[in-house]
Design an enzyme around this catalytic site. Sequence first.
Site, PDB file in Angstrom:
ATOM      1  N   LYS A  17      -9.021   8.444   3.447  1.00 48.81           N
ATOM      2  CA  LYS A  17      -9.661   7.125   3.413  1.00 48.81           C
ATOM      3  C   LYS A  17     -11.046   7.118   4.037  1.00 48.81           C
ATOM      4  CE  LYS A  17      -5.331   4.511   3.061  1.00 48.81           C
ATOM      5  NZ  LYS A  17      -4.362   5.619   3.049  1.00 48.81           N
TER       6      LYS A  17
ATOM      7  N   CYS B  27       0.804  -1.220   0.000  1.00 49.80           N
ATOM      8  CA  CYS B  27       0.000   0.000   0.000  1.00 49.80           C
ATOM      9  C   CYS B  27       0.840   1.275   0.000  1.00 49.80           C
ATOM     10  CB  CYS B  27      -0.973  -0.019   1.164  1.00 49.80           C
ATOM     11  SG  CYS B  27      -2.134  -1.405   1.063  1.00 49.80           S
TER      12      CYS B  27
ATOM     13  N   HIS C 195      -9.729   2.576   1.227  1.00 45.28           N
ATOM     14  CA  HIS C 195      -8.308   2.276   1.039  1.00 45.28           C
ATOM     15  C   HIS C 195      -8.108   1.690  -0.357  1.00 45.28           C
ATOM     16  CE1 HIS C 195      -4.242   1.349   1.622  1.00 45.28           C
ATOM     17  NE2 HIS C 195      -4.276   0.721   2.781  1.00 45.28           N
TER      18      HIS C 195
ATOM     19  N   HIS D 263      -1.553   8.252   6.212  1.00 51.18           N
ATOM     20  CA  HIS D 263      -1.990   6.959   5.697  1.00 51.18           C
ATOM     21  C   HIS D 263      -3.372   6.652   6.272  1.00 51.18           C
ATOM     22  CE1 HIS D 263      -1.556   3.012   3.938  1.00 51.18           C
ATOM     23  NE2 HIS D 263      -1.798   2.441   5.112  1.00 51.18           N
TER      24      HIS D 263
ATOM     25  N   GLU E 188       0.737   5.567  13.825  1.00 53.50           N
ATOM     26  CA  GLU E 188       0.994   6.720  12.962  1.00 53.50           C
ATOM     27  C   GLU E 188       0.751   8.023  13.716  1.00 53.50           C
ATOM     28  OE1 GLU E 188      -0.012   8.456   8.493  1.00 53.50           O
ATOM     29  OE2 GLU E 188      -1.384   6.996   9.390  1.00 53.50           O
TER      30      GLU E 188
ATOM     31  N   PHE F 188       1.929  -3.595   3.932  1.00 47.41           N
ATOM     32  CA  PHE F 188       2.328  -4.909   4.419  1.00 47.41           C
ATOM     33  C   PHE F 188       3.785  -5.176   4.046  1.00 47.41           C
ATOM     34  CE2 PHE F 188      -2.163  -7.050   4.255  1.00 47.41           C
ATOM     35  CZ  PHE F 188      -2.555  -6.296   5.348  1.00 47.41           C
TER      36      PHE F 188
END
Length: 403
Positions: free
Chosen positions: A329, A161, A334, A301, A312, A392
């Site tokens: 998002k 991502c 996402h 993010h 974060e 990931f």
Amino acid sequence: MADPVAVTGIGLVTPAGIGAAANWERLCSGISTATSHDDMKDLPVTFACRVPDFDAVDLLGGKVAWHLDPVTQFALVAAREAISDAGLDPATWEAARVGVVIGSCVGGARTAAEQNDRLFRRGPQAVSPMFLPMHLVNMTAGLVGIHCNAQGQNMVVSTACASGASAIGVARDLLNSGRCDIVIAGGAEAAITPLFVSGFARMGTLSTRNHDPATASRPFAADRDGFVMGEGAGMLVLERPADAAARGARTWAQVAGYGNSADAHHITSPHPEGRGARSAAREACLDAGISTADVQHVNAHGSATKLNDAIEAKCIEGLFPHAITTSAKGVIGHTLGAAGAIEAAYTAMTLYHQVIPPTANLLLHDPGVDINVATKATPASVELAVSNAFGFGGHNAVLVMSK
């Protein structure tokens, strides 16, 4: 310290709409695009954020559209908009000096699902000879190059991502190295399929608010329970500032710094202290020649998962104490490998319009999230902004963008 590059064109195909103008309007409204879908009714999660009213034949023509997976259809429509927005003409540019760098995770997911079904239902002879050209992850960049007459460096970057942001960072380096004069850079993804939805659901990363999809994506909220699947593409045209100025091009913003790191910690979970994220952010700021304290806006993010948002937020609190934060998002879900590019485009638009878009569905503040998160469209004087993208495998990509 690297030289900044100019963003002279933006193209967007997302759940917020087709085109940069439609995206900006929906993003600033703070209204989620998540809805239930009949073809998901038998899945653990029955809703997603899909690109609305996308007619590939109308947008690309039947001859082009039929042999492209949706991931490449999205990318090509966005790339063409970005090129037009930049005031460039592929028929007249020096094609060998035009590069393409696209971030993506999974390639042609829908094509793979359809062809796998054909194989098991009807046998090997039913598999299309176009299966691999439509499915392979590299083909998105290859086909954008073919249809946009870009004959320079051409590649797909896949860092989960973080892919879209990584692609923009690589593109910036191609311009600074002198290997390209123009780069079409961004990300694309179209993975809302039963297999991928089920896979993410089994991992426990998706929101399960099937009864209320519109409020399901809740970045930084105390009651967040996972992300909502999205899809789409974001493309930027990048040039050296002197070249853009010489032809009188509008500049949305500049990519001033880029940082990339690996957590080297876990296959899916972020490092508990945000080690890699902090490292990438510091590297990006050092690359831009600024202090982290100078940053006024963070496009986070902000995936709405329990772990990501908590970690974060701690990183933002420590590194960017004066910044107003937002996460797109909440509105678009996402978009996986496209997220970093779409959100970099939104960051460029924030710098251009001097308005910070809201984070949707943030009604119950998490007491553990001690950062300033915008909950409505907020006019602000923003000279320096950061766009975060994490994935990931412990991938981290951070862009510093300047007015």
